[in-house]
Design an enzyme around this catalytic site. Structure first.
Site, PDB file in Angstrom:
ATOM      1  N   HIS A 393     -10.574  -3.272  -1.908  1.00 30.69           N
ATOM      2  CA  HIS A 393      -9.623  -3.781  -1.535  1.00 30.69           C
ATOM      3  C   HIS A 393      -9.042  -5.207  -1.494  1.00 30.69           C
ATOM      4  O   HIS A 393      -9.774  -5.904  -1.183  1.00 30.69           O
ATOM      5  CB  HIS A 393      -9.419  -3.266   0.177  1.00 30.69           C
ATOM      6  CG  HIS A 393      -9.516  -1.731   0.290  1.00 30.69           C
ATOM      7  ND1 HIS A 393     -10.289  -1.333   1.451  1.00 30.69           N
ATOM      8  CD2 HIS A 393      -9.222  -0.618  -0.519  1.00 30.69           C
ATOM      9  CE1 HIS A 393     -10.187  -0.075   1.458  1.00 30.69           C
ATOM     10  NE2 HIS A 393      -9.902   0.287   0.419  1.00 30.69           N
ATOM     11  N   GLU A 396      -9.055  -7.879   1.051  1.00 31.82           N
ATOM     12  CA  GLU A 396     -10.268  -8.242   1.829  1.00 31.82           C
ATOM     13  C   GLU A 396     -11.136  -9.069   0.831  1.00 31.82           C
ATOM     14  O   GLU A 396     -12.064  -8.800   0.216  1.00 31.82           O
ATOM     15  CB  GLU A 396     -11.016  -6.859   2.056  1.00 31.82           C
ATOM     16  CG  GLU A 396     -10.087  -5.767   2.748  1.00 31.82           C
ATOM     17  CD  GLU A 396     -10.553  -4.404   3.359  1.00 31.82           C
ATOM     18  OE1 GLU A 396     -11.762  -4.327   2.859  1.00 31.82           O
ATOM     19  OE2 GLU A 396      -9.939  -3.587   3.566  1.00 31.82           O
ATOM     20  N   HIS A 531     -16.425  -5.049   2.432  1.00 30.05           N
ATOM     21  CA  HIS A 531     -15.295  -4.939   2.888  1.00 30.05           C
ATOM     22  C   HIS A 531     -14.948  -5.870   3.961  1.00 30.05           C
ATOM     23  O   HIS A 531     -15.614  -6.827   4.299  1.00 30.05           O
ATOM     24  CB  HIS A 531     -15.111  -3.552   3.353  1.00 30.05           C
ATOM     25  CG  HIS A 531     -14.784  -2.278   2.460  1.00 30.05           C
ATOM     26  ND1 HIS A 531     -13.728  -1.689   2.294  1.00 30.05           N
ATOM     27  CD2 HIS A 531     -15.732  -1.899   1.531  1.00 30.05           C
ATOM     28  CE1 HIS A 531     -13.905  -0.819   1.273  1.00 30.05           C
ATOM     29  NE2 HIS A 531     -15.122  -0.968   0.837  1.00 30.05           N
ATOM     30  N   GLU A 624     -18.765  -3.929   6.695  1.00 27.50           N
ATOM     31  CA  GLU A 624     -17.390  -4.665   7.153  1.00 27.50           C
ATOM     32  C   GLU A 624     -17.923  -6.078   7.625  1.00 27.50           C
ATOM     33  O   GLU A 624     -18.221  -6.209   8.738  1.00 27.50           O
ATOM     34  CB  GLU A 624     -16.440  -3.928   8.225  1.00 27.50           C
ATOM     35  CG  GLU A 624     -16.154  -2.360   7.700  1.00 27.50           C
ATOM     36  CD  GLU A 624     -14.780  -2.568   7.073  1.00 27.50           C
ATOM     37  OE1 GLU A 624     -14.351  -3.548   6.858  1.00 27.50           O
ATOM     38  OE2 GLU A 624     -14.599  -1.621   6.331  1.00 27.50           O
TER      39      GLU A 624
END
Length: 767
Positions: A393, A396, A531, A624
């Site tokens: 993404h 990110e 991410h 994350e």
């Protein structure tokens, strides 16, 4: 004369900076589309009060035109408004001002209150944010540093007024998507305590994040204090009147306003003046602020400066800065030049690095990979292949910068002779893909770290979410399992691509195709997909087994291994292990050790994690990294320190389990594509072209079977201990008679007469 001057002051146009508008650049000038500067603003509750204005105090009554914002429709109507006589002031119109209008203090009715003079805000031609964010979004500012005049509920309290904070699925729960004042609050304000004297330079605002409501502030004032009792406001430089800042015209687009003059104070307050009609006074914010000398009498200890002892290049790099080359020589005593970072690392450590491309993005940007090993460019027998992938993404950005920092760090520490790094590079072949979605990153980079919002740049240039773009291999596997076809008829590993996915008109991004070819070409064993936007490690399966289920625990046969891998990263990440940290958005993952099954979080069909597990030998998790998807540059040193040990420790987990070579007993040559099966685990792996394999397993005793076409199957016991390093578990397979005959016939040899007669009898019996 006084009446004329009052009329001029009341009808003076207001000009604002709306950098968050879709058509505006990050630092360009764009007038707010639906906001107007109000005539007045109420004093904050803790400010020294003045007597309320009224006709008995000499106020005059006049009709003024106001603007009311109702969703996307603008209505102009008349309303009576009481104002105090003020000294004659003439506001200077801007060349970009719209026709003169004025507005009441809010788009919902409020009682008249005593106010200070108001004037149009002077906007310079170009505004440059002079200070980094204070840390509302990144959580450096704690909840107890935020206060407000009122809140509709706990879930809409001041601690929720953080830029880009995301709400839960239900409004009214403990995790709503903004700070919202009570409807009856006629003097709303949101306050931030910096705890030390701070130079405030600007404010970024958003509306409320909600799938059910539309709430955002359209204009606000700013006040400052050193003791939270005596306050002063931000003034317009040309008129000396209170500055009114245009805010938002939608819930999500960040809007930046720089102060006419930076102010040094401890406290800052945002005082909403107008907001969407029918909505509430709701906002999310980030404060731009620079530290100044700490007060020696302060009750709070000085916050340590964010930093790292590693002399690395802590800044955001666009595509050219990441890869392109200038002719400046690299000086090891200085930071690596950002305009040639990957090339410079390669030039500094040519014996352990190689830069290569696996394909191109939709806009033609190459997907560069940094390979790091003692023998770059070749697969060494018995040496496992691992990878990190970031930037799937594009917005990110932290993962991208961490991989660029990691390659610098590994190069530098290898040259210094660090034993941990030296062993890692001599026993492992590491591949770092910093930007899987360079098109999306370039979009986000142009907007800037604080202005990109929550979603801009997430998708590739075609509008495809790459983490939903891999082939769905889960569904055919589960259907075959339900029919009892696995593993005898349908394999439980290396599932082929569906026919529809290989068609020329299939909706498959070029970035996805490039990564799939990369996976098929290199026998990866371990991977992590980096991410941002949360603090948690999720593992496969990412897709729920029950169709249409939004979330459901869906483990793989290797649940124990995936939980081990996830716990290793989460357990060595500094922030994830901080017992005092608050949740990022609407889920507290610390209750589960900062580890969760992906499908039990939210279903993700077509994820790279699931595809990697079912189509290749590779075990992959999603990390994350931070609450803030695109942290400011000054936060990168701390983020590196938060993740450095976790990045290294996770790579070392490739040594966990068993490893070996499957050979032909007669020739001692490796057997490619031999299947390694572990009793009790319905997922097999295969050998690479040299016959070597790696099977990640947690400590325990296992019965392992090696099989290959044309060979007798061999089973042996392998014990995995807690000792570091994979347990050797080699196999030598013997050819079956049928395979020997095939090879004899293929070589043109004559079949012995007795064997020929035996084969003829067998054929006759069969017929």
């Amino acid at each position: 004369m006084w009446g004329l001057l009052l009329a001029l002051a009341a009808f003076a146009p207001a000009v604002g900076l709306g950098l968050g508008a879709p058509s505006a650049s990050v630092l360009g000038l764009a007038p707010a589309a639906t906001t107007e500067a109000p005539v007045s603003t109420p004093a904050p509750r803790s400010s020294p009060a003045q007597p309320p204005a009224g006709k008995e105090n000499g106020t005059s009554e006049q009709h003024i035109r106001i603007r009311v914002i109702r969703k996307k429709k603008v209505i102009v109507k008349k309303r009576k408004k009481l104002i105090r006589p003020i000294p004659p002031v003439t506001a200077t119109p801007s060349t970009t001002a719209r026709p003169s209008t004025t507005a009441r203090p809010s788009t919902t009715a409020r009682p008249s209150t005593t106010t200070s003079p108001v004037g149009a805000l002077d906007i310079p031609e170009k505004q440059e944010p002079g200070c980094p964010p204070l840390g509302l979004e990144s959580l450096r500012v704690s909840d107890n540093q935020l206060d407000a005049s009122s809140s509709q509920s706990f879930g809409l309290g001041p601690h929720r007024g953080r830029l880009n904070i995301q709400s839960g699925l239900e409004d009214g729960d403990l995790f709503d998507g903004a700070w919202c004042a009570e409807e009856q609050d006629v003097e709303p304000w949101l306050q931030v305590d910096a705890r030390h004297p701070t130079r405030f330079s600007g404010i970024i605002t958003q509306g409320r994040n909600s799938i059910w409501r539309y709430d955002w502030v359209t204009s606000y004032k700013v006040q400052f204090s050193n003791d939270s009792r005596t306050w002063w406001g931000s003034k317009n430089r040309s008129t000396g009147m209170d500055a009114v800042f245009p805010a938002n015209s939608d819930p999500e687009t960040p809007v930046l306003n720089l102060l006419p003059e930076p102010q040094v104070a401890r406290f800052i307050r945002l005082l909403p003046q107008t907001w969407l009609q029918g909505g509430a006074s709701c906002l999310r914010a980030e404060i731009l602020a620079c530290p100044v000398s700490a007060d020696p009498n302060s009750l709070f200890p000085e916050v340590p400066m964010l930093g790292s002892s590693d002399p690395l290049d802590f800044r955001h790099h666009d595509y050219k800065a990441m890869r392109k080359v200038r002719h400046n020589p690299y000086d090891p005593a200085r930071r690596i030049c950002p305009s040639q970072l990957m090339k410079q690392v390669n030039e500094q450590c040519p014996n352990i690095t190689r830069v290569y491309s696996i394909g191109k993005s939709h806009q033609g940007l190459k997907l560069y990979v940094m390979e790091m090993s003692d023998q770059p460019g070749e697969h060494e027998l018995g040496e496992p292949e691992v990878r990190y992938v970031a930037g799937m993404h594009g917005n990110e950005a932290l993962g991208r910068e961490l991989l660029l920092l990691l390659m610098q760090f590994l190069c530098r520490e290898f040259l210094r002779g660090d034993p941990r790094v030296t062993r890692l590079l001599t026993e492992t072949r590491i591949h770092l893909l910093p930007s899987m979605n360079p098109d999306g990153y370039e979009t986000a980079f142009r907007r800037g770290s604080e202005m990109v919002g929550w979603a801009e740049g997430r998708w590739n240039h075609q509008g495809i979410d790459l983490n939903h773009n891999f082939a769905d291999l889960n569904t055919p596997l589960w259907e075959a399992e339900d029919d009892g076809l696995v593993p005898d008829t349908v394999p439980n590993h290396h599932l082929p691509l569906p026919t529809y996915y290989t068609l020329p008109n299939a909706t498959v991004a070029p970035e996805t195709r490039a990564v799939i070819r990369w996976m098929q070409r290199i026998p990866f064993v371990l991977s992590a997909n980096l991410h941002g936007g949360e603090l948690v490690v999720s593992y496969p399966f990412d897709m729920t087994r029950t169709p249409w289920a939004a979330r459901e625990l869906t483990p793989t046969p290797d649940e124990a291994v995936f939980r081990w891998l996830s716990t290793v990263y989460a357990g060595t990440n500094r922030v994830m292990q901080d017992p005092d940290r608050r949740p990022c958005h609407n889920q507290d993952f610390s209750l589960y050790g900062n580890v969760i099954n992906g499908a039990d979080w939210h279903t993700v069909p077509g994820s790279m994690n699931d595809f990697s597990y079912l189509h290749t030998n590779c075990f992959e998790v999603t990390v994350e990294l931070s609450c803030d998807k695109f942290p400011h540059e000054n936060e990168l040193p701390q983020e590196w320190e938060n993740n450095k040990d976790a990045l290294l420790t996770y790579l070392e987990q490739v040594r966990m389990g068993i490893a070996g070579v499957v050979r032909d007993k007669d020739t001692e040559l490796g057997i490619a594509d031999a299947v390694i099966a572990v009793d009790g685990i319905n997922h097999d792996v295969t050998t690479a072209w040299g016959g070597d394999y790696w099977r990640l397993l947690t400590p325990g005793d296992y019965m392992v079977t090696a099989s290959a076409e044309g060979y007798h199957t061999v089973t042996r016991s392998c014990r995995v201990t807690f000792e570091e390093g994979p347990v050797p578990c080699n196999f030598r397979l013997t050819k079956t008679p049928k395979q020997r005959l095939r090879e004899l016939l293929a070589a043109g040899a004559k079949v012995p007469p007795d064997l020929r007669r035996r084969l003829e009898r067998l054929r006759g019996q069969k017929n």
